[in-house]
Motif scaffolding. Structure first.
Motif, PDB file in Angstrom:
ATOM      1  N   LEU A  48       0.818  -1.213   0.000  1.00  0.00           N
ATOM      2  CA  LEU A  48       0.000   0.000   0.000  1.00  0.00           C
ATOM      3  C   LEU A  48       0.852   1.263   0.000  1.00  0.00           C
ATOM      4  O   LEU A  48       0.466   2.281  -0.584  1.00  0.00           O
ATOM      5  CB  LEU A  48      -0.950  -0.005   1.197  1.00  0.00           C
ATOM      6  CG  LEU A  48      -2.069  -1.035   1.123  1.00  0.00           C
ATOM      7  CD1 LEU A  48      -2.848  -1.076   2.432  1.00  0.00           C
ATOM      8  CD2 LEU A  48      -2.995  -0.742  -0.038  1.00  0.00           C
ATOM      9  N   LEU A  49       2.020   1.208   0.625  1.00  0.00           N
ATOM     10  CA  LEU A  49       2.934   2.345   0.606  1.00  0.00           C
ATOM     11  C   LEU A  49       3.445   2.600  -0.808  1.00  0.00           C
ATOM     12  O   LEU A  49       3.507   3.749  -1.263  1.00  0.00           O
ATOM     13  CB  LEU A  49       4.094   2.091   1.567  1.00  0.00           C
ATOM     14  CG  LEU A  49       4.990   3.263   1.917  1.00  0.00           C
ATOM     15  CD1 LEU A  49       4.196   4.347   2.636  1.00  0.00           C
ATOM     16  CD2 LEU A  49       6.130   2.807   2.794  1.00  0.00           C
ATOM     17  N   LEU A  50       3.783   1.528  -1.521  1.00  0.00           N
ATOM     18  CA  LEU A  50       4.212   1.678  -2.915  1.00  0.00           C
ATOM     19  C   LEU A  50       3.084   2.201  -3.788  1.00  0.00           C
ATOM     20  O   LEU A  50       3.297   3.064  -4.645  1.00  0.00           O
ATOM     21  CB  LEU A  50       4.720   0.341  -3.459  1.00  0.00           C
ATOM     22  CG  LEU A  50       6.061  -0.130  -2.915  1.00  0.00           C
ATOM     23  CD1 LEU A  50       6.330  -1.561  -3.364  1.00  0.00           C
ATOM     24  CD2 LEU A  50       7.165   0.795  -3.355  1.00  0.00           C
ATOM     25  N   LEU A  51       1.882   1.680  -3.580  1.00  0.00           N
ATOM     26  CA  LEU A  51       0.728   2.145  -4.346  1.00  0.00           C
ATOM     27  C   LEU A  51       0.454   3.620  -4.076  1.00  0.00           C
ATOM     28  O   LEU A  51       0.205   4.396  -5.008  1.00  0.00           O
ATOM     29  CB  LEU A  51      -0.503   1.307  -4.003  1.00  0.00           C
ATOM     30  CG  LEU A  51      -1.803   1.714  -4.690  1.00  0.00           C
ATOM     31  CD1 LEU A  51      -1.692   1.536  -6.193  1.00  0.00           C
ATOM     32  CD2 LEU A  51      -2.964   0.911  -4.135  1.00  0.00           C
ATOM     33  N   GLY A  52       0.508   4.020  -2.817  1.00  0.00           N
ATOM     34  CA  GLY A  52       0.301   5.429  -2.479  1.00  0.00           C
ATOM     35  C   GLY A  52       1.359   6.333  -3.098  1.00  0.00           C
ATOM     36  O   GLY A  52       1.047   7.421  -3.583  1.00  0.00           O
ATOM     37  N   GLY A  53       2.597   5.890  -3.103  1.00  0.00           N
ATOM     38  CA  GLY A  53       3.664   6.666  -3.734  1.00  0.00           C
ATOM     39  C   GLY A  53       3.467   6.807  -5.228  1.00  0.00           C
ATOM     40  O   GLY A  53       3.680   7.874  -5.810  1.00  0.00           O
ATOM     41  N   HIS A  54       3.038   5.732  -5.849  1.00  0.00           N
ATOM     42  CA  HIS A  54       2.797   5.774  -7.303  1.00  0.00           C
ATOM     43  C   HIS A  54       1.625   6.688  -7.627  1.00  0.00           C
ATOM     44  O   HIS A  54       1.691   7.485  -8.567  1.00  0.00           O
ATOM     45  CB  HIS A  54       2.533   4.355  -7.817  1.00  0.00           C
ATOM     46  CG  HIS A  54       2.323   4.285  -9.289  1.00  0.00           C
ATOM     47  ND1 HIS A  54       3.334   4.526 -10.184  1.00  0.00           N
ATOM     48  CD2 HIS A  54       1.216   4.007 -10.025  1.00  0.00           C
ATOM     49  CE1 HIS A  54       2.859   4.411 -11.413  1.00  0.00           C
ATOM     50  NE2 HIS A  54       1.569   4.102 -11.334  1.00  0.00           N
ATOM     51  N   LEU A  55       0.541   6.586  -6.847  1.00  0.00           N
ATOM     52  CA  LEU A  55      -0.605   7.470  -7.082  1.00  0.00           C
ATOM     53  C   LEU A  55      -0.245   8.929  -6.832  1.00  0.00           C
ATOM     54  O   LEU A  55      -0.685   9.820  -7.577  1.00  0.00           O
ATOM     55  CB  LEU A  55      -1.775   7.051  -6.198  1.00  0.00           C
ATOM     56  CG  LEU A  55      -2.458   5.737  -6.581  1.00  0.00           C
ATOM     57  CD1 LEU A  55      -3.514   5.384  -5.543  1.00  0.00           C
ATOM     58  CD2 LEU A  55      -3.068   5.835  -7.967  1.00  0.00           C
ATOM     59  N   ALA A  56       0.548   9.196  -5.808  1.00  0.00           N
ATOM     60  CA  ALA A  56       0.993  10.569  -5.555  1.00  0.00           C
ATOM     61  C   ALA A  56       1.843  11.089  -6.696  1.00  0.00           C
ATOM     62  O   ALA A  56       1.756  12.266  -7.073  1.00  0.00           O
ATOM     63  CB  ALA A  56       1.756  10.636  -4.243  1.00  0.00           C
ATOM     64  N   ASP A  57       2.645  10.208  -7.286  1.00  0.00           N
ATOM     65  CA  ASP A  57       3.475  10.604  -8.423  1.00  0.00           C
ATOM     66  C   ASP A  57       2.607  10.922  -9.647  1.00  0.00           C
ATOM     67  O   ASP A  57       2.847  11.900 -10.344  1.00  0.00           O
ATOM     68  CB  ASP A  57       4.462   9.493  -8.748  1.00  0.00           C
ATOM     69  CG  ASP A  57       5.497   9.903  -9.763  1.00  0.00           C
ATOM     70  OD1 ASP A  57       5.911  11.081  -9.747  1.00  0.00           O
ATOM     71  OD2 ASP A  57       5.914   9.051 -10.570  1.00  0.00           O
ATOM     72  N   LEU A  58       1.588  10.107  -9.861  1.00  0.00           N
ATOM     73  CA  LEU A  58       0.717  10.340 -11.022  1.00  0.00           C
ATOM     74  C   LEU A  58      -0.191  11.554 -10.828  1.00  0.00           C
ATOM     75  O   LEU A  58      -0.333  12.377 -11.734  1.00  0.00           O
ATOM     76  CB  LEU A  58      -0.164   9.101 -11.271  1.00  0.00           C
ATOM     77  CG  LEU A  58       0.537   7.856 -11.786  1.00  0.00           C
ATOM     78  CD1 LEU A  58      -0.457   6.707 -11.876  1.00  0.00           C
ATOM     79  CD2 LEU A  58       1.166   8.126 -13.134  1.00  0.00           C
ATOM     80  N   LEU A  59      -0.809  11.666  -9.672  1.00  0.00           N
ATOM     81  CA  LEU A  59      -1.791  12.713  -9.446  1.00  0.00           C
ATOM     82  C   LEU A  59      -1.165  14.023  -8.976  1.00  0.00           C
ATOM     83  O   LEU A  59      -1.749  15.094  -9.175  1.00  0.00           O
ATOM     84  CB  LEU A  59      -2.832  12.250  -8.425  1.00  0.00           C
ATOM     85  CG  LEU A  59      -3.619  10.993  -8.803  1.00  0.00           C
ATOM     86  CD1 LEU A  59      -4.506  10.555  -7.648  1.00  0.00           C
ATOM     87  CD2 LEU A  59      -4.433  11.237 -10.055  1.00  0.00           C
ATOM     88  N   GLY A  60      -0.014  13.968  -8.375  1.00  0.00           N
ATOM     89  CA  GLY A  60       0.600  15.152  -7.829  1.00  0.00           C
ATOM     90  C   GLY A  60       1.393  15.958  -8.830  1.00  0.00           C
ATOM     91  O   GLY A  60       1.759  17.097  -8.575  1.00  0.00           O
ATOM     92  N   ALA A  61       1.658  15.408 -10.004  1.00  0.00           N
ATOM     93  CA  ALA A  61       2.457  16.101 -10.980  1.00  0.00           C
ATOM     94  C   ALA A  61       1.711  17.311 -11.557  1.00  0.00           C
ATOM     95  O   ALA A  61       2.303  18.366 -11.785  1.00  0.00           O
ATOM     96  CB  ALA A  61       2.864  15.156 -12.111  1.00  0.00           C
ATOM     97  N   GLY A  62       0.428  17.183 -11.792  1.00  0.00           N
ATOM     98  CA  GLY A  62      -0.366  18.283 -12.327  1.00  0.00           C
ATOM     99  C   GLY A  62      -0.020  18.577 -13.768  1.00  0.00           C
ATOM    100  O   GLY A  62       0.864  17.957 -14.364  1.00  0.00           O
ATOM    101  N   PRO A  63      -0.718  19.530 -14.340  1.00  0.00           N
ATOM    102  CA  PRO A  63      -0.431  19.881 -15.752  1.00  0.00           C
ATOM    103  C   PRO A  63       0.900  20.607 -15.893  1.00  0.00           C
ATOM    104  O   PRO A  63       1.322  21.344 -15.004  1.00  0.00           O
ATOM    105  CB  PRO A  63      -1.589  20.786 -16.143  1.00  0.00           C
ATOM    106  CG  PRO A  63      -2.127  21.321 -14.853  1.00  0.00           C
ATOM    107  CD  PRO A  63      -1.816  20.302 -13.799  1.00  0.00           C
ATOM    108  N   HIS A  64       1.552  20.379 -16.998  1.00  0.00           N
ATOM    109  CA  HIS A  64       2.856  21.012 -17.231  1.00  0.00           C
ATOM    110  C   HIS A  64       2.697  22.237 -18.056  1.00  0.00           C
ATOM    111  O   HIS A  64       2.175  22.459 -18.981  1.00  0.00           O
ATOM    112  CB  HIS A  64       3.817  20.045 -17.912  1.00  0.00           C
ATOM    113  CG  HIS A  64       4.196  18.912 -17.017  1.00  0.00           C
ATOM    114  ND1 HIS A  64       5.131  19.042 -16.028  1.00  0.00           N
ATOM    115  CD2 HIS A  64       3.729  17.650 -16.920  1.00  0.00           C
ATOM    116  CE1 HIS A  64       5.253  17.900 -15.396  1.00  0.00           C
ATOM    117  NE2 HIS A  64       4.406  17.031 -15.926  1.00  0.00           N
TER     118      HIS A  64
END
Length: 64
Positions: A48-64
């Motif tokens: 779950l820690l890995l999943l949370g990190g991956h989701l944070a990476d995908l969703l936290g990047a935002g539009p460029h």
């Protein structure tokens, strides 16, 4: 954020270790079975820690 995440992991591990004797007594399990439960807990927590990190990476990047 990494330091805060590490602090949360440390607090979680401490709480789990404090609860082990009470859970063992309440469930009536021998010490060997608690090792299996601890390993299952660590695998689930790590996944779950890995999943949370991956989701944070995908969703936290935002539009460029």
């Amino acid at each position: 954020m990494i330091a805060l995440a590490q602090l949360m992991v440390l607090i979680d591990a401490t709480a789990f270790n404090m609860a082990v004797p009470f859970a063992q007594q309440d469930l009536g399990l021998p010490a060997g079975d608690m090792t299996l439960i601890f390993n299952a807990y660590l695998l689930a927590f790590g996944g779950l820690l890995l999943l949370g990190g991956h989701l944070a990476d995908l969703l936290g990047a935002g539009p460029h």
